[in-house]
Scaffold this motif. Structure first.
Motif, PDB file in Angstrom:
ATOM      1  N   MET A 125       0.825  -1.194   0.000  1.00  0.00           N
ATOM      2  CA  MET A 125       0.000   0.000   0.000  1.00  0.00           C
ATOM      3  C   MET A 125       0.868   1.257   0.000  1.00  0.00           C
ATOM      4  O   MET A 125       0.585   2.188  -0.710  1.00  0.00           O
ATOM      5  CB  MET A 125      -0.922  -0.036   1.225  1.00  0.00           C
ATOM      6  N   GLN A 126       1.940   1.261   0.799  1.00  0.00           N
ATOM      7  CA  GLN A 126       2.817   2.422   0.853  1.00  0.00           C
ATOM      8  C   GLN A 126       3.552   2.606  -0.479  1.00  0.00           C
ATOM      9  O   GLN A 126       3.793   3.722  -0.903  1.00  0.00           O
ATOM     10  CB  GLN A 126       3.816   2.288   1.992  1.00  0.00           C
ATOM     11  N   LYS A 127       3.904   1.495  -1.108  1.00  0.00           N
ATOM     12  CA  LYS A 127       4.600   1.564  -2.388  1.00  0.00           C
ATOM     13  C   LYS A 127       3.680   2.194  -3.451  1.00  0.00           C
ATOM     14  O   LYS A 127       4.128   3.008  -4.253  1.00  0.00           O
ATOM     15  CB  LYS A 127       5.045   0.168  -2.819  1.00  0.00           C
ATOM     16  N   ALA A 128       2.416   1.813  -3.442  1.00  0.00           N
ATOM     17  CA  ALA A 128       1.454   2.377  -4.396  1.00  0.00           C
ATOM     18  C   ALA A 128       1.266   3.873  -4.159  1.00  0.00           C
ATOM     19  O   ALA A 128       1.197   4.666  -5.104  1.00  0.00           O
ATOM     20  CB  ALA A 128       0.125   1.647  -4.292  1.00  0.00           C
ATOM     21  N   ALA A 129       1.189   4.280  -2.900  1.00  0.00           N
ATOM     22  CA  ALA A 129       1.017   5.695  -2.567  1.00  0.00           C
ATOM     23  C   ALA A 129       2.252   6.492  -2.988  1.00  0.00           C
ATOM     24  O   ALA A 129       2.140   7.598  -3.538  1.00  0.00           O
ATOM     25  CB  ALA A 129       0.744   5.874  -1.083  1.00  0.00           C
ATOM     26  N   ALA A 130       3.428   5.951  -2.743  1.00  0.00           N
ATOM     27  CA  ALA A 130       4.666   6.629  -3.136  1.00  0.00           C
ATOM     28  C   ALA A 130       4.744   6.760  -4.656  1.00  0.00           C
ATOM     29  O   ALA A 130       5.134   7.812  -5.183  1.00  0.00           O
ATOM     30  CB  ALA A 130       5.880   5.878  -2.593  1.00  0.00           C
ATOM     31  N   SER A 131       4.370   5.701  -5.358  1.00  0.00           N
ATOM     32  CA  SER A 131       4.371   5.746  -6.828  1.00  0.00           C
ATOM     33  C   SER A 131       3.398   6.806  -7.326  1.00  0.00           C
ATOM     34  O   SER A 131       3.707   7.564  -8.253  1.00  0.00           O
ATOM     35  CB  SER A 131       3.991   4.387  -7.415  1.00  0.00           C
ATOM     36  N   PHE A 132       2.234   6.862  -6.708  1.00  0.00           N
ATOM     37  CA  PHE A 132       1.243   7.847  -7.106  1.00  0.00           C
ATOM     38  C   PHE A 132       1.789   9.266  -6.937  1.00  0.00           C
ATOM     39  O   PHE A 132       1.654  10.109  -7.828  1.00  0.00           O
ATOM     40  CB  PHE A 132      -0.044   7.675  -6.289  1.00  0.00           C
ATOM     41  N   VAL A 133       2.395   9.547  -5.806  1.00  0.00           N
ATOM     42  CA  VAL A 133       2.929  10.883  -5.535  1.00  0.00           C
ATOM     43  C   VAL A 133       4.025  11.232  -6.535  1.00  0.00           C
ATOM     44  O   VAL A 133       4.052  12.334  -7.092  1.00  0.00           O
ATOM     45  CB  VAL A 133       3.444  10.979  -4.077  1.00  0.00           C
ATOM     46  N   ILE A 134       4.911  10.284  -6.806  1.00  0.00           N
ATOM     47  CA  ILE A 134       6.008  10.543  -7.754  1.00  0.00           C
ATOM     48  C   ILE A 134       5.457  10.833  -9.140  1.00  0.00           C
ATOM     49  O   ILE A 134       5.844  11.812  -9.789  1.00  0.00           O
ATOM     50  CB  ILE A 134       6.991   9.350  -7.770  1.00  0.00           C
ATOM     51  N   PHE A 135       4.526   9.997  -9.605  1.00  0.00           N
ATOM     52  CA  PHE A 135       3.968  10.208 -10.938  1.00  0.00           C
ATOM     53  C   PHE A 135       3.124  11.475 -11.002  1.00  0.00           C
ATOM     54  O   PHE A 135       3.099  12.157 -12.037  1.00  0.00           O
ATOM     55  CB  PHE A 135       3.166   8.981 -11.395  1.00  0.00           C
ATOM     56  N   ALA A 136       2.443  11.811  -9.948  1.00  0.00           N
ATOM     57  CA  ALA A 136       1.660  13.043  -9.929  1.00  0.00           C
ATOM     58  C   ALA A 136       2.576  14.260 -10.048  1.00  0.00           C
ATOM     59  O   ALA A 136       2.301  15.189 -10.807  1.00  0.00           O
ATOM     60  CB  ALA A 136       0.821  13.134  -8.654  1.00  0.00           C
ATOM     61  N   LEU A 137       3.679  14.258  -9.322  1.00  0.00           N
ATOM     62  CA  LEU A 137       4.628  15.367  -9.404  1.00  0.00           C
ATOM     63  C   LEU A 137       5.266  15.448 -10.785  1.00  0.00           C
ATOM     64  O   LEU A 137       5.431  16.543 -11.336  1.00  0.00           O
ATOM     65  CB  LEU A 137       5.704  15.233  -8.328  1.00  0.00           C
ATOM     66  N   LEU A 138       5.619  14.307 -11.351  1.00  0.00           N
ATOM     67  CA  LEU A 138       6.175  14.302 -12.706  1.00  0.00           C
ATOM     68  C   LEU A 138       5.150  14.825 -13.708  1.00  0.00           C
ATOM     69  O   LEU A 138       5.490  15.612 -14.596  1.00  0.00           O
ATOM     70  CB  LEU A 138       6.615  12.891 -13.106  1.00  0.00           C
ATOM     71  N   GLY A 139       3.907  14.394 -13.576  1.00  0.00           N
ATOM     72  CA  GLY A 139       2.857  14.851 -14.475  1.00  0.00           C
ATOM     73  C   GLY A 139       2.627  16.344 -14.381  1.00  0.00           C
ATOM     74  O   GLY A 139       2.503  17.041 -15.389  1.00  0.00           O
ATOM     75  N   LEU A 140       2.585  16.868 -13.168  1.00  0.00           N
ATOM     76  CA  LEU A 140       2.402  18.307 -12.988  1.00  0.00           C
ATOM     77  C   LEU A 140       3.584  19.090 -13.547  1.00  0.00           C
ATOM     78  O   LEU A 140       3.411  20.123 -14.194  1.00  0.00           O
ATOM     79  CB  LEU A 140       2.198  18.640 -11.511  1.00  0.00           C
TER      80      LEU A 140
END
Length: 155
Positions: free
Chosen positions: A1-16
């Motif tokens: 679960m933590q890995k998925a959340a970390a991936s989401f945050v990283i990809f969200a920042l890259l996308g922005l």
């Protein structure tokens, strides 16, 4: 679960970050706005002087056409098109992100299902719809761009 959340945050920042970069580049905004507009004004003045010289000399028909293309090329520059696109047939160098516009007049309808003028009003591609919505074109600008790209396709 933590890995998925970390991936989401990283990809969200890259996308922005990429979104900011893309829209900043596509809108033609730069940090040196006064300096970036000065060459355009100088080019327009030089073009006006060239048009006056061409009108006074009837033997300069070919030069007048070349100067007209250069003057009309400014619409691509002022609207930021050359930030991503170039038009090799008009000797207009620009960015390499977007496709060369030399055959856009002929190819847009087959690729996007609309004539060029309609595509410029309401683009069907995700990138261009974002660009146009942030910097809409007037009917006059669309006509100028369509005429210039028609000339490009005939060369």
């Amino acid at each position: 679960m933590q890995k998925a959340a970390a991936s989401f945050v990283i990809f969200a920042l890259l996308g922005l970050g990429l979104g900011y970069l893309v829209f900043d580049v596509f809108s033609g905004k730069t940090t040196d706005t006064p300096e970036s507009t000065a060459p355009t004004e100088q080019q327009e003045e030089a073009s006006s002087e060239g048009d006056n010289a061409a009108n006074s000399n009837p033997d300069s028909e070919g030069n007048k056409e070349a100067e007209t293309v250069a003057a009309e090329g400014n619409i691509l520059q002022t609207k930021g098109c050359l930030g991503c696109h170039s038009a090799a047939s008009l000797d207009l160098k620009g960015g390499a992100t977007g496709p060369d516009l030399s055959q856009a007049f002929n190819n847009v309808e087959g690729k996007h299902g609309k004539p060029l003028e309609e595509f410029l009003k309401e683009p069907t591609s995700a990138v261009m719809s974002g660009v146009i919505s942030g910097n809409p074109l007037t009917d006059e600008e669309i006509s100028q761009i369509a005429e210039l790209l028609k000339q490009a396709s005939e060369k």
